[in-house]
Scaffold this motif. Sequence first.
Motif, PDB file in Angstrom:
ATOM      1  N   GLY A  33       0.820  -1.216   0.000  1.00 21.24           N
ATOM      2  CA  GLY A  33       0.000   0.000   0.000  1.00 21.24           C
ATOM      3  C   GLY A  33       0.848   1.257   0.000  1.00 21.24           C
ATOM      4  N   ILE A  34       1.855   1.298   0.877  1.00 20.28           N
ATOM      5  CA  ILE A  34       2.760   2.449   0.927  1.00 20.28           C
ATOM      6  C   ILE A  34       3.462   2.621  -0.417  1.00 20.28           C
ATOM      7  CG2 ILE A  34       4.952   3.250   1.901  1.00 20.28           C
ATOM      8  CD1 ILE A  34       2.951   3.772   3.877  1.00 20.28           C
ATOM      9  N   GLY A  35       3.997   1.526  -0.941  1.00 19.70           N
ATOM     10  CA  GLY A  35       4.737   1.602  -2.193  1.00 19.70           C
ATOM     11  C   GLY A  35       3.874   2.032  -3.354  1.00 19.70           C
ATOM     12  N   ALA A  36       2.628   1.526  -3.397  1.00 15.71           N
ATOM     13  CA  ALA A  36       1.735   1.879  -4.505  1.00 15.71           C
ATOM     14  C   ALA A  36       1.443   3.374  -4.513  1.00 15.71           C
ATOM     15  CB  ALA A  36       0.434   1.078  -4.399  1.00 15.71           C
ATOM     16  N   VAL A  37       1.126   3.922  -3.336  1.00 19.42           N
ATOM     17  CA  VAL A  37       0.789   5.345  -3.272  1.00 19.42           C
ATOM     18  C   VAL A  37       2.023   6.206  -3.544  1.00 19.42           C
ATOM     19  CG1 VAL A  37      -0.079   7.190  -1.794  1.00 19.42           C
ATOM     20  CG2 VAL A  37      -1.116   4.923  -1.689  1.00 19.42           C
ATOM     21  N   LEU A  38       3.157   5.877  -2.895  1.00 20.00           N
ATOM     22  CA  LEU A  38       4.368   6.677  -3.109  1.00 20.00           C
ATOM     23  C   LEU A  38       4.846   6.597  -4.557  1.00 20.00           C
ATOM     24  CD1 LEU A  38       6.480   5.995   0.120  1.00 20.00           C
ATOM     25  CD2 LEU A  38       5.172   8.038  -0.453  1.00 20.00           C
ATOM     26  N   SER A  39       4.811   5.397  -5.143  1.00 20.25           N
ATOM     27  CA  SER A  39       5.260   5.238  -6.520  1.00 20.25           C
ATOM     28  C   SER A  39       4.354   5.997  -7.480  1.00 20.25           C
ATOM     29  CB  SER A  39       5.295   3.758  -6.912  1.00 20.25           C
ATOM     30  OG  SER A  39       6.189   3.038  -6.098  1.00 20.25           O
ATOM     31  N   ALA A  40       3.044   5.830  -7.300  1.00 19.14           N
ATOM     32  CA  ALA A  40       2.099   6.522  -8.180  1.00 19.14           C
ATOM     33  C   ALA A  40       2.235   8.029  -8.048  1.00 19.14           C
ATOM     34  CB  ALA A  40       0.668   6.089  -7.859  1.00 19.14           C
ATOM     35  N   LYS A 241       1.160  25.330 -13.046  1.00 24.73           N
ATOM     36  CA  LYS A 241       0.355  24.303 -12.383  1.00 24.73           C
ATOM     37  C   LYS A 241      -0.740  23.807 -13.302  1.00 24.73           C
ATOM     38  CE  LYS A 241       0.486  24.442  -7.369  1.00 24.73           C
ATOM     39  NZ  LYS A 241      -0.335  24.582  -6.161  1.00 24.73           N
ATOM     40  N   HIS A 242      -0.759  22.497 -13.494  1.00 20.34           N
ATOM     41  CA  HIS A 242      -1.847  21.852 -14.231  1.00 20.34           C
ATOM     42  C   HIS A 242      -3.166  22.123 -13.502  1.00 20.34           C
ATOM     43  CE1 HIS A 242      -4.366  18.539 -15.704  1.00 20.34           C
ATOM     44  NE2 HIS A 242      -3.567  18.483 -16.746  1.00 20.34           N
ATOM     45  N   PRO A 243      -4.296  22.249 -14.235  1.00 21.54           N
ATOM     46  CA  PRO A 243      -5.573  22.544 -13.564  1.00 21.54           C
ATOM     47  C   PRO A 243      -5.934  21.585 -12.441  1.00 21.54           C
ATOM     48  CG  PRO A 243      -5.810  22.723 -15.949  1.00 21.54           C
ATOM     49  CD  PRO A 243      -4.429  22.207 -15.693  1.00 21.54           C
ATOM     50  N   HIS A 244      -5.464  20.322 -12.525  1.00 18.79           N
ATOM     51  CA  HIS A 244      -5.840  19.329 -11.512  1.00 18.79           C
ATOM     52  C   HIS A 244      -4.691  18.973 -10.571  1.00 18.79           C
ATOM     53  CE1 HIS A 244      -9.245  17.767 -14.348  1.00 18.79           C
ATOM     54  NE2 HIS A 244      -9.637  18.781 -13.609  1.00 18.79           N
ATOM     55  N   GLU A 245      -3.589  19.694 -10.641  1.00 17.17           N
ATOM     56  CA  GLU A 245      -2.410  19.291  -9.859  1.00 17.17           C
ATOM     57  C   GLU A 245      -2.657  19.380  -8.362  1.00 17.17           C
ATOM     58  OE1 GLU A 245       2.392  20.236  -9.545  1.00 17.17           O
ATOM     59  OE2 GLU A 245       1.178  21.133 -11.129  1.00 17.17           O
ATOM     60  N   SER A 246      -3.237  20.475  -7.895  1.00 18.73           N
ATOM     61  CA  SER A 246      -3.459  20.638  -6.450  1.00 18.73           C
ATOM     62  C   SER A 246      -4.397  19.564  -5.917  1.00 18.73           C
ATOM     63  CB  SER A 246      -4.038  22.032  -6.162  1.00 18.73           C
ATOM     64  OG  SER A 246      -3.122  23.029  -6.523  1.00 18.73           O
ATOM     65  N   GLN A 247      -5.461  19.288  -6.676  1.00 14.12           N
ATOM     66  CA  GLN A 247      -6.390  18.244  -6.245  1.00 14.12           C
ATOM     67  C   GLN A 247      -5.700  16.885  -6.190  1.00 14.12           C
ATOM     68  OE1 GLN A 247      -6.986  20.624  -8.433  1.00 14.12           O
ATOM     69  NE2 GLN A 247      -9.136  21.191  -8.568  1.00 14.12           N
ATOM     70  N   MET A 248      -4.862  16.602  -7.195  1.00 13.75           N
ATOM     71  CA  MET A 248      -4.182  15.309  -7.217  1.00 13.75           C
ATOM     72  C   MET A 248      -3.272  15.149  -6.003  1.00 13.75           C
ATOM     73  SD  MET A 248      -1.348  13.789  -9.849  1.00 13.75           S
ATOM     74  CE  MET A 248      -0.055  14.582  -8.880  1.00 13.75           C
ATOM     75  N   GLN A 249      -2.546  16.201  -5.659  1.00 16.07           N
ATOM     76  CA  GLN A 249      -1.633  16.124  -4.518  1.00 16.07           C
ATOM     77  C   GLN A 249      -2.400  15.928  -3.214  1.00 16.07           C
ATOM     78  OE1 GLN A 249       1.462  15.830  -4.699  1.00 16.07           O
ATOM     79  NE2 GLN A 249       2.077  16.629  -6.685  1.00 16.07           N
ATOM     80  N   ALA A 250      -3.509  16.622  -3.059  1.00 16.44           N
ATOM     81  CA  ALA A 250      -4.300  16.477  -1.830  1.00 16.44           C
ATOM     82  C   ALA A 250      -4.881  15.066  -1.713  1.00 16.44           C
ATOM     83  CB  ALA A 250      -5.419  17.518  -1.812  1.00 16.44           C
ATOM     84  N   LEU A 251      -5.365  14.534  -2.823  1.00 14.16           N
ATOM     85  CA  LEU A 251      -5.941  13.187  -2.788  1.00 14.16           C
ATOM     86  C   LEU A 251      -4.868  12.136  -2.545  1.00 14.16           C
ATOM     87  CD1 LEU A 251      -8.513  13.479  -5.712  1.00 14.16           C
ATOM     88  CD2 LEU A 251      -8.905  13.724  -3.264  1.00 14.16           C
ATOM     89  N   MET A 252      -3.692  12.337  -3.125  1.00 21.25           N
ATOM     90  CA  MET A 252      -2.592  11.403  -2.885  1.00 21.25           C
ATOM     91  C   MET A 252      -2.177  11.419  -1.423  1.00 21.25           C
ATOM     92  SD  MET A 252      -1.574   9.456  -5.252  1.00 21.25           S
ATOM     93  CE  MET A 252      -1.616   9.169  -7.000  1.00 21.25           C
ATOM     94  N   LEU A 253      -2.199  12.593  -0.810  1.00 13.21           N
ATOM     95  CA  LEU A 253      -1.874  12.688   0.615  1.00 13.21           C
ATOM     96  C   LEU A 253      -2.874  11.885   1.438  1.00 13.21           C
ATOM     97  CD1 LEU A 253      -0.283  13.871   2.981  1.00 13.21           C
ATOM     98  CD2 LEU A 253      -1.753  15.898   2.869  1.00 13.21           C
ATOM     99  N   MET A 254      -4.150  11.969   1.079  1.00 15.79           N
ATOM    100  CA  MET A 254      -5.171  11.211   1.798  1.00 15.79           C
ATOM    101  C   MET A 254      -4.943   9.709   1.643  1.00 15.79           C
ATOM    102  SD  MET A 254      -9.301  11.436   1.451  1.00 15.79           S
ATOM    103  CE  MET A 254      -9.286  10.754  -0.201  1.00 15.79           C
ATOM    104  N   LEU A 255      -4.643   9.261   0.427  1.00 14.96           N
ATOM    105  CA  LEU A 255      -4.374   7.846   0.199  1.00 14.96           C
ATOM    106  C   LEU A 255      -3.127   7.399   0.952  1.00 14.96           C
ATOM    107  CD1 LEU A 255      -5.130   7.454  -3.624  1.00 14.96           C
ATOM    108  CD2 LEU A 255      -6.553   6.750  -1.701  1.00 14.96           C
ATOM    109  N   LEU A 256      -2.130   8.286   1.033  1.00 10.50           N
ATOM    110  CA  LEU A 256      -0.900   7.942   1.755  1.00 10.50           C
ATOM    111  C   LEU A 256      -1.183   7.757   3.241  1.00 10.50           C
ATOM    112  CD1 LEU A 256       2.147   7.512   1.710  1.00 10.50           C
ATOM    113  CD2 LEU A 256       2.435   9.981   2.013  1.00 10.50           C
ATOM    114  N   ILE A 257      -2.043   8.596   3.797  1.00 12.76           N
ATOM    115  CA  ILE A 257      -2.410   8.452   5.214  1.00 12.76           C
ATOM    116  C   ILE A 257      -3.066   7.092   5.440  1.00 12.76           C
ATOM    117  CG2 ILE A 257      -3.929   9.338   7.020  1.00 12.76           C
ATOM    118  CD1 ILE A 257      -3.441  12.146   5.866  1.00 12.76           C
TER     119      ILE A 257
END
Length: 769
Positions: A33-40, A241-257
């Motif tokens: 799980g950690i590797g999948a989120v960090l790698s993606a 900044k890509h139009p969806h970059e901020s959203q992608m980073q926030a969602l990735m942070l949630m998945l990482l948690i």
Amino acid sequence: MSRPRWRKLRRDMALAWGRTVMMVVAIAAGVTGIGAVLSANAIASREISRNYLGTAPAAATLELDRVDAALVEQVRARPGISDAQARATVTARMRIGPDEWRGLVLFVVPDFDHLRIATFTRESGAWPPPSGTMLIERSARDMVPSGPVEVRLPGGESRTLTVSGTVHDPALAPAWQERAGYGYITPQTFAALDGGPLDELKIRTQATTQDGITRTSRDLAAWLRAQGHQVHEVQVPPPGKHPHESQMQALMLMLLIFAVLGLVLAGILVATVIGGMLVQQIRQIGVMKAVGARTGQIAGLYAVQVLLLGLAAAAVGVPAGTLAGRAYADVIADLLNLDLHSRAVPLWVYATQLAAAVLVPLLVAAVPIRRAARITVREAISDYGVRPETVSARLTGLSRTLLLALRNAFRRRARLALTLGLLSAGGALFLSGLNVAAAWQRTVDDGMAARHYDMEVRLAAADPALVERIRTTPGVTRVETWGRAPTTAGDVVSTYPDGGHGSFSLRGVPEESRVLDLPVTSGRWLRPGDTNAVVLNSMAANPLPDAKPGDMLTLKLDGRASTWRVVGTVREIGSPATAYVTKTAFEQHADPARDLRIATSDTAAVQRTLRDAHVESATLATTELREAIDGHIFVLIGALIALAVLMAIVGVLGLTAATGTSVVERTREFAVMQAIGATPRTVLKVVLGETVFIGVLSWLAATLLALPLSWAIGNLLGDLAFRTSLPLTLSPLALALWALAAIAGSAVAGAAPARRAARLTIRQALAYV
């Protein structure tokens, strides 16, 4: 001492191979799980920046009355401007069926061979596109009909264009998400479609910050006005900044948690199993100490065992996490219309996975290892297993078998808390994933339900006669004429080149409107007779973050300022930032209303009416809007549930480990039970009753724990998507699924230890040491 010590280690792991495999699987699941989120995240973050910056995005876009080559050359020579090019963007419509039309965003490019700003790359076909043809963005293949395409500009006649090839423009969201097509044409083709002059001036500036670009753009706008040009709008999107970059980073942070929580759960599982094994070997520890072993040596022996488990898990989890991360990066790339130039995973991701696989279980297991290693010889030799618990002694009024099962569950309160925590946390993550999915569904359903119309028609000009004609069309129950005009809260907006992300519009609402019923979140809705009142929707928090009822604000329409008093805010799903005013007030500041909102049971009939009237319009069905909204989020919900399932599996493994340990501790007790008449079936019932009871408790605890977790995730996701939190929603399906999983999983977890306990003979049990 070294050879006997390591020989014991190998024998312990071999004899308990089932537990060893279980611990390796649990840690590997967490590492995966950690590797999948960090790698993606590493791949997607690198590639989204590479793709977007590779297009040389415009620092700013100025919409003018006209842009020609001479003006472009003058602008290039201005202070602070590093480059400039002319363009045009127009929203047309294309026929996709006999009576069905879809939006088509056309980008007019004067020189395909010398693209320097807002570039795109050729994928197939002629370059530049011959006159009368267009290139389409590759993500629009399913949105644009194959063969000749009938296209009509606002106010123009229908013309037929041929698709001559495809391009890739990673600065745009996929066409299937926006439910529109993207086309690229030359000025000659634009003129054949009855298009006007180029009206966009795209610039790149020497300044790289938002403030610096904004100052340069304002200075340029002032100079252009002094030269006699009309400046309708200045667009400065977030730089780089890509139009969806901020959203992608926030969602990735949630998945990482989520993934980190999963790894912690796996570590707790290891601690539970190691703790149980130490309880089983407590007399062996006493013997080792009696023959001279030191506390540090004993602790080191078991620490090495945990270390080896972590390394074995890393050997499985790191490759699995990398593969899963690359696969998820592919999904993200498709979702954001990116090309993955490289799927290489940075070395720090591998190092993080390895460190997590080794250190997290070691740190969590340190507590039981330290406690067992510090036991004295006398305490170890005199240990006789479990101790009675006074809490369970108060349980009365139940059958003897069930009472014994419940008392056994409470004998080791610390272990019970650990096991419950493990299983409950996995269940809470599982429930939260499905709760958030249900909350999203409910929010979008409510948003669609607030729209009491089935299609929106945007006319090139107001036409009261057409409104009456549509009103008499079979299936139509209501038609309302609304006003719509782009607006800004200042002289600069954050709109991206697609015209959608970051846009802000003013809408004129008919006084007796019944097609929109938005929930008021503060203040009030519009009233008949309001002349300077404005109501802001949820997304208006982007351009106006501090606006509240009672505030005065200035909005600009085509450069003309108007002052309004905020009287309320509303919750709206699926629309960009919007300021609502009465239709009367709207027409005092803008062109007459010409948008139609139509409630009908037959959208095709309305399309035929428009066709028969030879009316130029763009239409949007609410069903298409729903598909566009859902297209932005389904991948996140899927990833959330996948991680939750992994955590639930870890929780069930933890219960299996705890039950196995409990059975080992009570081996002699089972002998006594059988000696006084208990049958193997009774022993089986006792053990299974204990595990199922823990499963039921974990379901209750998971339900309670999922409430704040679902609320927190819903707030984050709702704010990213709609600038309003998702409602706290308990999914009945999630509760039923987890109840089934908890009971069935706990029964499965207890099955093997229960059978082992039931098969013990009295002689075997009494001989156990």
